[in-house]
Design a protein around this motif. Structure first.
Motif, short mmCIF file in Angstrom:
data_model
loop_
_atom_site.label_atom_id
_atom_site.label_comp_id
_atom_site.label_asym_id
_atom_site.label_seq_id
_atom_site.Cartn_x
_atom_site.Cartn_y
_atom_site.Cartn_z
N UNK A 181 1.85 4.96 -15.37
CA UNK A 181 1.99 5.77 -14.16
C UNK A 181 3.10 5.24 -13.25
N UNK A 182 3.76 6.15 -12.56
CA UNK A 182 4.81 5.72 -11.61
C UNK A 182 4.22 4.96 -10.43
N UNK A 183 2.93 5.13 -10.19
CA UNK A 183 2.29 4.42 -9.07
C UNK A 183 1.37 3.30 -9.57
N UNK B 104 -11.85 6.37 1.48
CA UNK B 104 -11.63 6.39 0.02
C UNK B 104 -10.51 5.42 -0.32
N UNK B 105 -10.86 4.38 -1.07
CA UNK B 105 -9.86 3.41 -1.54
C UNK B 105 -9.50 3.71 -2.98
N UNK B 106 -8.21 3.76 -3.27
CA UNK B 106 -7.73 4.11 -4.62
C UNK B 106 -6.78 3.04 -5.12
N UNK B 107 -6.84 2.76 -6.41
CA UNK B 107 -5.91 1.78 -7.01
C UNK B 107 -5.56 2.28 -8.41
N UNK B 108 -4.28 2.45 -8.67
CA UNK B 108 -3.82 3.03 -9.93
C UNK B 108 -3.73 1.97 -11.03
N UNK C 262 0.85 -1.21 0.00
CA UNK C 262 0.00 0.00 0.00
C UNK C 262 0.88 1.25 0.00
N UNK C 263 0.55 2.17 -0.89
CA UNK C 263 1.30 3.42 -0.98
C UNK C 263 1.06 4.27 0.26
N UNK C 264 2.12 4.97 0.73
CA UNK C 264 1.93 5.89 1.86
C UNK C 264 1.29 7.19 1.38
N UNK C 265 1.50 7.50 0.09
CA UNK C 265 0.91 8.74 -0.43
C UNK C 265 -0.15 8.40 -1.49
N UNK C 266 -0.80 9.42 -2.01
CA UNK C 266 -1.84 9.21 -3.02
C UNK C 266 -1.23 8.75 -4.33
N UNK D 227 -8.26 11.34 -10.84
CA UNK D 227 -8.09 11.40 -12.30
C UNK D 227 -8.61 10.14 -12.98
N UNK D 228 -8.66 10.15 -14.29
CA UNK D 228 -9.04 8.95 -15.04
C UNK D 228 -8.01 7.85 -14.76
N UNK D 229 -8.46 6.61 -14.82
CA UNK D 229 -7.52 5.49 -14.71
C UNK D 229 -7.18 5.10 -13.28
N UNK D 230 -7.72 5.83 -12.31
CA UNK D 230 -7.50 5.45 -10.90
C UNK D 230 -8.83 4.89 -10.37
#
Ligand code: TDO
Length: 177
Positions: A82-84, A73-77, A1-5, A104-107
């Protein structure tokens, strides 16, 4: 899990102005996210224990405000460039934090509500099911641990396919652009 967005996601600070009557807060200015105007706004009430998503939009961005309650809010790139790419992030948003979330789109994203909540979100394109991909919010590949056990999900989200299937749809969609 990323620490940032994930890259390109933003938490935009909102600045309430208080006086003896109450509070006034600007919740949206087009210049804050440096792109096209919102063409649609949705006001959504959610009961405690509701999980909406996980959904993905290929063309549309969302600008979201938690007006009442508490939203995770759950996010997945899903953007391969993308770098993330392939990374997730989970954060809690309450009205007291005075932030708006830009997705953004794609997340891919999902919203989990621990208490009765109200959210307001602006869409950069009119809503259509054609741009509302979905996957199982509990797919382990998402690496998102939603808080709380009791769950209220839509029929569509309950029967949604895997993250891998959604990724394949998204990749195919991009090839046709
Ligand atoms: C999103 C939306 C839904 N609807 C309709 C379709 C359906 O009859 C009813 C409820 O829609 P849904 O079950 O799709 O609502 P919901 O599951 O809350 O969908 C939302 O989930 C979050 C995670 C997002 O990312 C949003 O963009 C959107 O996909 O409202 C509209 O008429 N306009 C809209 O803009």
């Amino acid at each position: 899990m990323l620490k940032k967005l994930p890259a390109g996601c933003k938490l935009v600070p909102l600045k309430p102005i208080d006086d003896s009557r109450g509070t006034l807060t600007e919740v949206y200015r087009q210049q804050w996210v440096e792109e096209t105007a919102r063409v649609q706004w949705n006001l959504v009430r959610s009961n405690a224990g509701t999980l909406r998503g996980v959904h993905l939009h290929a063309k549309r961005t969302d600008f979201l405000i938690v007006v009442e309650g508490e939203m995770w809010l759950g996010l997945y790139d899903m953007r391969r460039s993308s770098v993330t790419f392939g990374q997730s992030h989970l954060l809690c948003i309450t009205p007291e934090m005075n932030v708006a979330a830009y997705i953004p789109t794609g997340v891919a994203h999902g919203f989990y509500f621990t208490k009765p909540s109200m959210t307001l979100y602006g869409l950069s394109d009119y809503w259509t099911l054609d741009d509302d991909f979905g996957c199982d919010p509990d797919d382990p590949a998402l690496n998102i641990e939603w808080p709380g056990d009791a769950r209220i999900l839509s029929e569509r989200d309950t029967t949604a396919g895997s993250l891998a299937e959604m990724q394949a749809f998204y990749d195919k969609w991009q090839e046709t652009q």
